[in-house]
Design a protein around this motif. Structure first.
Motif, PDB file in Angstrom:
ATOM      1  N   LEU A   1     -48.914 -22.291 -28.415  1.00  0.00           N
ATOM      2  CA  LEU A   1     -48.399 -20.906 -28.215  1.00  0.00           C
ATOM      3  C   LEU A   1     -47.847 -20.604 -27.051  1.00  0.00           C
ATOM      4  O   LEU A   1     -48.363 -20.391 -25.890  1.00  0.00           O
ATOM      5  CB  LEU A   1     -49.683 -19.866 -28.711  1.00  0.00           C
ATOM      6  N   CYS A   2     -46.554 -20.762 -26.970  1.00  0.00           N
ATOM      7  CA  CYS A   2     -45.956 -20.759 -25.600  1.00  0.00           C
ATOM      8  C   CYS A   2     -45.764 -19.408 -25.035  1.00  0.00           C
ATOM      9  O   CYS A   2     -46.004 -18.292 -25.586  1.00  0.00           O
ATOM     10  CB  CYS A   2     -44.389 -21.259 -25.871  1.00  0.00           C
ATOM     11  N   CYS A   3     -45.317 -19.215 -23.555  1.00  0.00           N
ATOM     12  CA  CYS A   3     -44.993 -18.135 -22.999  1.00  0.00           C
ATOM     13  C   CYS A   3     -43.996 -17.207 -23.827  1.00  0.00           C
ATOM     14  O   CYS A   3     -43.001 -17.806 -24.407  1.00  0.00           O
ATOM     15  CB  CYS A   3     -44.661 -18.335 -21.627  1.00  0.00           C
ATOM     16  N   GLY A   4     -44.294 -16.137 -23.704  1.00  0.00           N
ATOM     17  CA  GLY A   4     -43.579 -15.086 -24.491  1.00  0.00           C
ATOM     18  C   GLY A   4     -44.012 -15.066 -25.997  1.00  0.00           C
ATOM     19  O   GLY A   4     -43.393 -14.195 -26.635  1.00  0.00           O
ATOM     20  N   SER A   5     -44.849 -15.851 -26.491  1.00  0.00           N
ATOM     21  CA  SER A   5     -45.200 -15.603 -28.074  1.00  0.00           C
ATOM     22  C   SER A   5     -46.312 -14.761 -28.236  1.00  0.00           C
ATOM     23  O   SER A   5     -47.100 -14.508 -27.125  1.00  0.00           O
ATOM     24  CB  SER A   5     -45.468 -17.124 -28.541  1.00  0.00           C
ATOM     25  N   GLU A   6     -46.409 -14.023 -29.027  1.00  0.00           N
ATOM     26  CA  GLU A   6     -47.464 -12.963 -29.275  1.00  0.00           C
ATOM     27  C   GLU A   6     -47.740 -12.988 -30.830  1.00  0.00           C
ATOM     28  O   GLU A   6     -47.020 -13.369 -31.636  1.00  0.00           O
ATOM     29  CB  GLU A   6     -47.310 -11.653 -28.916  1.00  0.00           C
ATOM     30  N   GLY A   7     -48.812 -12.690 -31.403  1.00  0.00           N
ATOM     31  CA  GLY A   7     -49.295 -12.685 -32.829  1.00  0.00           C
ATOM     32  C   GLY A   7     -50.679 -12.354 -33.123  1.00  0.00           C
ATOM     33  O   GLY A   7     -51.570 -12.029 -32.453  1.00  0.00           O
ATOM     34  N   VAL A   8     -50.874 -12.241 -34.472  1.00  0.00           N
ATOM     35  CA  VAL A   8     -52.221 -12.318 -35.057  1.00  0.00           C
ATOM     36  C   VAL A   8     -52.296 -13.298 -36.210  1.00  0.00           C
ATOM     37  O   VAL A   8     -51.481 -13.300 -36.918  1.00  0.00           O
ATOM     38  CB  VAL A   8     -52.451 -10.765 -35.762  1.00  0.00           C
ATOM     39  N   MET A   9     -53.576 -14.026 -36.087  1.00  0.00           N
ATOM     40  CA  MET A   9     -53.777 -14.769 -37.310  1.00  0.00           C
ATOM     41  C   MET A   9     -55.193 -14.470 -37.751  1.00  0.00           C
ATOM     42  O   MET A   9     -56.236 -14.115 -37.199  1.00  0.00           O
ATOM     43  CB  MET A   9     -53.937 -16.311 -36.748  1.00  0.00           C
TER      44      MET A   9
END
Length: 238
Positions: free
Chosen positions: A101-109
């Motif tokens: 999960l790279c820099c600048g990525s975000e989210g919910v799992m």
């Protein structure tokens, strides 16, 4: 194993009001072919080895739904930044492989089981992969399970921000089936965990070093070499 994503017909709306493409992440191989019905009613996009770059696009928003059959891939599945990903799993689905999960990525799992295995190298026992290598954020994992066979469960680096709620981070069994660490955080990584179980780790439940920060609330540590390790300027609240 071929990794594919399924494009649904009605996109949902994210928290920011931005329409999200709904994609189903699915594995298919010689022993698990996609049915003719699936093929006729769906649009499949092969995900390249370098990750979800083509599916996301620059600054893309992506909603993933996993298939009940589960899926796997060789190497590392990369989520590039900037991007936002939402993943909804099913109880029977296992995503088998490593994530970056790279820099600048975000989210919910949510509601997903993740698993990864590292090969044992007697000459270099510290060279192991991780189920999740997180350099971005904020990333939230809710009601997820993580199984690591000889690998580490989570490696958090940089300015990453990770939040865990009601998750299980575990080795795959005893002895050589155990994980390395459940959570390793370094540099300026931040991690909070609530109502989680960390178990079966040969090198400890959670290790924080450099300027990493951690918060643990109502968490259980089982069968770990040690529960928490704090080095240098790291701080943990528990």
């Amino acid at each position: 194993c071929i990794l594919a994503v399924f494009l649904a017909s009605v996109p949902p709306t994210g928290t920011s009001g931005t329409p999200l493409s709904v994609l189903r992440l699915r594995g298919a191989g010689p022993q698990q072919a996609m049915s003719d019905t699936d093929t006729r009613s769906s649009t499949f996009i092969n995900v390249p080895p370098e990750g979800l770059t083509d599916a996301l696009g620059k600054g893309g928003h992506l909603a993933l739904q996993t298939s009940p059959q589960g899926h796997g891939w060789g190497g590392i599945l990369e989520v590039p930044g900037p991007s936002r990903v939402q993943l909804s799993g099913t109880p029977s689905s296992v995503a088998s492989g490593e994530w970056l999960l790279c820099c600048g990525s975000e989210g919910v799992m949510r509601d997903q089981t993740f698993a990864a295995r590292s090969e044992i190298d007697p000459e270099h026992p510290d060279r192991r992969g991780h189920v999740m290598f997180i350099a971005g954020g904020p990333w939230a994992f809710e009601d997820c399970s993580f199984w690591a066979h000889w690998a580490g469960v989570m490696l958090l680096v940089g300015d990453s921000d990770t939040r865990l709620a009601r998750c299980s981070l575990s080795g795959a069994g005893r002895h050589l089936n155990m994980s390395w660490t459940s959570i390793s955080a370094l540099e300026k990584a931040s991690c909070s965990a609530s109502n989680c179980t960390l178990r079966l780790a040969t090198d400890g439940g959670a290790r924080f070093t450099m300027d990493a920060r951690g918060t643990f609330s109502h968490c259980l540590f089982e069968a770990c070499e040690f529960a928490l390790s704090i080095d240098e300027r790291a701080r943990i609240e528990a």
